[in-house]
Enzyme design. Structure first.
Site, PDB file in Angstrom:
ATOM      1  N   TYR A  46       0.840  -1.348   0.169  1.00 25.88           N
ATOM      2  CA  TYR A  46      -0.006  -0.303  -0.130  1.00 25.88           C
ATOM      3  C   TYR A  46       0.857   1.478  -0.156  1.00 25.88           C
ATOM      4  O   TYR A  46       0.284   2.366  -0.297  1.00 25.88           O
ATOM      5  CB  TYR A  46      -1.027  -0.047   1.210  1.00 25.88           C
ATOM      6  CG  TYR A  46      -2.382  -0.828   0.977  1.00 25.88           C
ATOM      7  CD1 TYR A  46      -2.160  -1.973   0.907  1.00 25.88           C
ATOM      8  CD2 TYR A  46      -3.386  -0.125   0.789  1.00 25.88           C
ATOM      9  CE1 TYR A  46      -3.369  -2.852   0.594  1.00 25.88           C
ATOM     10  CE2 TYR A  46      -4.560  -0.825   0.733  1.00 25.88           C
ATOM     11  CZ  TYR A  46      -4.711  -2.029   0.472  1.00 25.88           C
ATOM     12  OH  TYR A  46      -5.791  -2.824   0.091  1.00 25.88           O
ATOM     13  N   LYS A  53       2.632 -15.448   3.658  1.00 21.50           N
ATOM     14  CA  LYS A  53       2.939 -16.576   2.484  1.00 21.50           C
ATOM     15  C   LYS A  53       4.457 -16.516   2.513  1.00 21.50           C
ATOM     16  O   LYS A  53       5.029 -16.218   1.567  1.00 21.50           O
ATOM     17  CB  LYS A  53       2.285 -15.822   1.242  1.00 21.50           C
ATOM     18  CG  LYS A  53       2.570 -16.487   0.037  1.00 21.50           C
ATOM     19  CD  LYS A  53       1.483 -17.641   0.001  1.00 21.50           C
ATOM     20  CE  LYS A  53       1.779 -18.604  -1.298  1.00 21.50           C
ATOM     21  NZ  LYS A  53       1.001 -19.802  -1.242  1.00 21.50           N
ATOM     22  N   ASP A  81      -3.281 -18.570   1.729  1.00 29.82           N
ATOM     23  CA  ASP A  81      -4.301 -19.349   0.680  1.00 29.82           C
ATOM     24  C   ASP A  81      -4.993 -20.487   1.538  1.00 29.82           C
ATOM     25  O   ASP A  81      -6.100 -20.592   1.274  1.00 29.82           O
ATOM     26  CB  ASP A  81      -3.513 -20.042  -0.479  1.00 29.82           C
ATOM     27  CG  ASP A  81      -2.247 -20.575   0.001  1.00 29.82           C
ATOM     28  OD1 ASP A  81      -1.757 -20.538   1.116  1.00 29.82           O
ATOM     29  OD2 ASP A  81      -1.708 -21.221  -1.103  1.00 29.82           O
ATOM     30  N   ASP A 131      -6.439  -6.753   3.472  1.00 24.52           N
ATOM     31  CA  ASP A 131      -7.688  -6.309   3.117  1.00 24.52           C
ATOM     32  C   ASP A 131      -8.691  -7.448   2.363  1.00 24.52           C
ATOM     33  O   ASP A 131      -9.571  -7.022   2.377  1.00 24.52           O
ATOM     34  CB  ASP A 131      -7.050  -5.398   1.728  1.00 24.52           C
ATOM     35  CG  ASP A 131      -7.878  -4.826   0.584  1.00 24.52           C
ATOM     36  OD1 ASP A 131      -9.033  -4.288   1.347  1.00 24.52           O
ATOM     37  OD2 ASP A 131      -7.831  -5.142  -0.494  1.00 24.52           O
ATOM     38  N   ASP A 164     -12.603  -8.995   3.476  1.00 23.19           N
ATOM     39  CA  ASP A 164     -13.841  -9.082   2.625  1.00 23.19           C
ATOM     40  C   ASP A 164     -14.272 -10.444   2.680  1.00 23.19           C
ATOM     41  O   ASP A 164     -15.402 -10.740   2.638  1.00 23.19           O
ATOM     42  CB  ASP A 164     -13.419  -8.835   1.004  1.00 23.19           C
ATOM     43  CG  ASP A 164     -13.851  -7.233   0.796  1.00 23.19           C
ATOM     44  OD1 ASP A 164     -13.785  -6.368   1.876  1.00 23.19           O
ATOM     45  OD2 ASP A 164     -14.028  -6.807  -0.378  1.00 23.19           O
TER      46      ASP A 164
HETATM   47  C1  IPM Z   1     -10.747  -1.307   2.791  1.00 21.31           C
HETATM   48  C2  IPM Z   1     -10.858  -0.810   1.107  1.00 21.31           C
HETATM   49  C3  IPM Z   1      -9.449   0.083   0.849  1.00 21.31           C
HETATM   50  C4  IPM Z   1      -8.377  -0.836   1.098  1.00 21.31           C
HETATM   51  C5  IPM Z   1      -9.577   0.706  -0.385  1.00 21.31           C
HETATM   52  C6  IPM Z   1     -10.719   1.675  -0.637  1.00 21.31           C
HETATM   53  C7  IPM Z   1      -8.530   1.608  -0.637  1.00 21.31           C
HETATM   54  O1  IPM Z   1     -10.831  -1.850   0.417  1.00 21.31           O
HETATM   55  O2  IPM Z   1     -10.783  -0.141   3.517  1.00 21.31           O
HETATM   56  O3  IPM Z   1     -10.569  -2.179   2.744  1.00 21.31           O
HETATM   57  O4  IPM Z   1      -7.778  -1.357   0.076  1.00 21.31           O
HETATM   58  O5  IPM Z   1      -7.783  -0.617   2.131  1.00 21.31           O
HETATM   59 MN    MN Z   2     -11.099  -3.583   1.052  1.00 20.44          MN
END
Ligand code: IPM
Ligand code: MN
Length: 330
Positions: free
Chosen positions: A123, A173, A206, A230, A234
């Site tokens: 990042y 990893k 993984d 990140d 999700d």
């Molecule tokens: C999150 C989002 C951000 C990230 C993006 C929007 C830059 O996906 O907060 O998870 O990748 O950190």
């Molecule tokens: Mn994200």
């Protein structure tokens, strides 16, 4: 809500559904009687399209005296990907040294939290491009990992585990990313030695993807780098009732400035203005803000009310859902 001596909170509704879900979070904070001194900031993709402003350094300086920032979502379909994300969200995380991104996941059968390193890794933006647009184009994108950055993140995870079920899993990893992975693995051992009461585990990322789906009950605290964190969060959202419930805290644990609280989801321009956005992730993020500000009792009440409402959101509008949570706090 705007009494003096309250916690000073900057509010960035942002784009798309951001302002809609933040309004519900504010409604709930009001209902529980949180003493906040609120300052709104008009930032995000829409503002950028109006006058080119993303996040001026003066605004960052102004923010340093706040206690917290409450953010909806930023991102706009008419803007090149990366401009607002890097210029606003990542600038905020880096400049305010919000080095922990805390993301809890609770559903029947599991209750774990991901501690995502929030200021390093890929990042940072190390790398570059040569001969762009030609067939000889070269692009590199490095991952920056410092001993200090990795250590403070791991230490936070172990401290957190001592307040929970005393278990930390590091995800990386190490079998492929041998430089960064080795730094993480050695630092993990170092820090673990200071916490003999905390059990440790390690998963390759993984494999962690399989466990997140098939056996998430094995986790208590998961600690990982910025990019793995990140992606995994999700997935964590997807297996814990959906991204509509995923909350997050971007913390400066040293408290040298404000911490920032935001739902994990984005600005969802496709449903903006329809009243279809689920505000529960934003409301849970407000609860994380209350907890970090020291209002644990209020935070627990908001969290409990939110989980009571979570199974009854079908067919309800954004503001109806906010009302349902607020009604449980009266
Ligand atoms: C999150 C989002 C951000 C990230 C993006 C929007 C830059 O996906 O907060 O998870 O990748 O950190
Ligand atoms: Mn994200």
């Amino acid at each position: 809500m705007s009494t003096s001596d309250g916690y000073r909170v900057g509010v960035v509704g942002g784009d798309g559904i951001g302002p809609e879900v933040v309004a519900e979070g504010m409604k709930v904070l009001d209902a529980i009687g949180a003493n906040l001194d609120v300052t709104p900031f008009d930032l995000g993709g829409s503002r950028y399209l109006q006058d080119g402003t993303i996040l001026p350094d003066e605004t960052i300086e102004e923010w340093r005296s706040l206690d917290a920032i409450y953010l909806g979502a930023v991102g706009h379909p008419d803007i090149t990907p990366g401009v607002i994300e890097r210029g606003l969200l990542l600038k905020m995380r880096f400049d305010l040294d919000l080095y922990i991104n805390l993301r809890p996941f609770i559903a029947p059968g599991h209750d774990f939290v991901v501690v995502r390193e929030n200021t390093e890794g890929p990042y940072v933006g190390e790398g570059g491009v040569l001969r762009k647009g030609t067939e000889f184009e070269v692009a590199t994108q490095g991952s920056v990992n410092t001993h200090m950055g990795v250590e403070r993140c791991l230490r936070y995870a172990f401290e957190l585990a001592t307040t929970r079920r005393n278990h930390v899993t590091m995800v990386h990893k190490t079998n492929v990313l041998s430089f960064a992975g080795d730094l993480w693995a050695r630092t993990f051992e170092e820090v673990a030695a200071d916490y003999p009461g905390v059990e440790t585990a390690y998963n390759h990322v993984d494999a962690a993807c399989i466990y997140f789906v098939q056996d998430p009950g094995r986790y208590d605290v998961v600690v990982t780098d910025n990019l793995f964190g990140d992606i995994l969060t999700d997935l964590g959202g997807a297996v814990s009732g959906g991204i509509g419930l995923a909350s997050s805290a971007n913390l400066n644990p040293a408290r040298t400035g404000p911490s920032m609280f935001e739902p994990v989801h984005g600005s969802a321009p496709d449903i903006a203005g329809t009243g279809k956005a689920n505000p529960l992730a934003a409301i849970l993020s407000a609860a994380m803000m209350l907890e970090f500000l020291g209002e644990k009792e209020m935070a627990d009440r908001v969290t409990k009310a939110t989980y009571e409402v979570r199974d009854h959101v079908e067919g309800k509008s954004t503001s109806d859902i906010g009302d349902a949570v607020a009604a449980r706090l009266a």
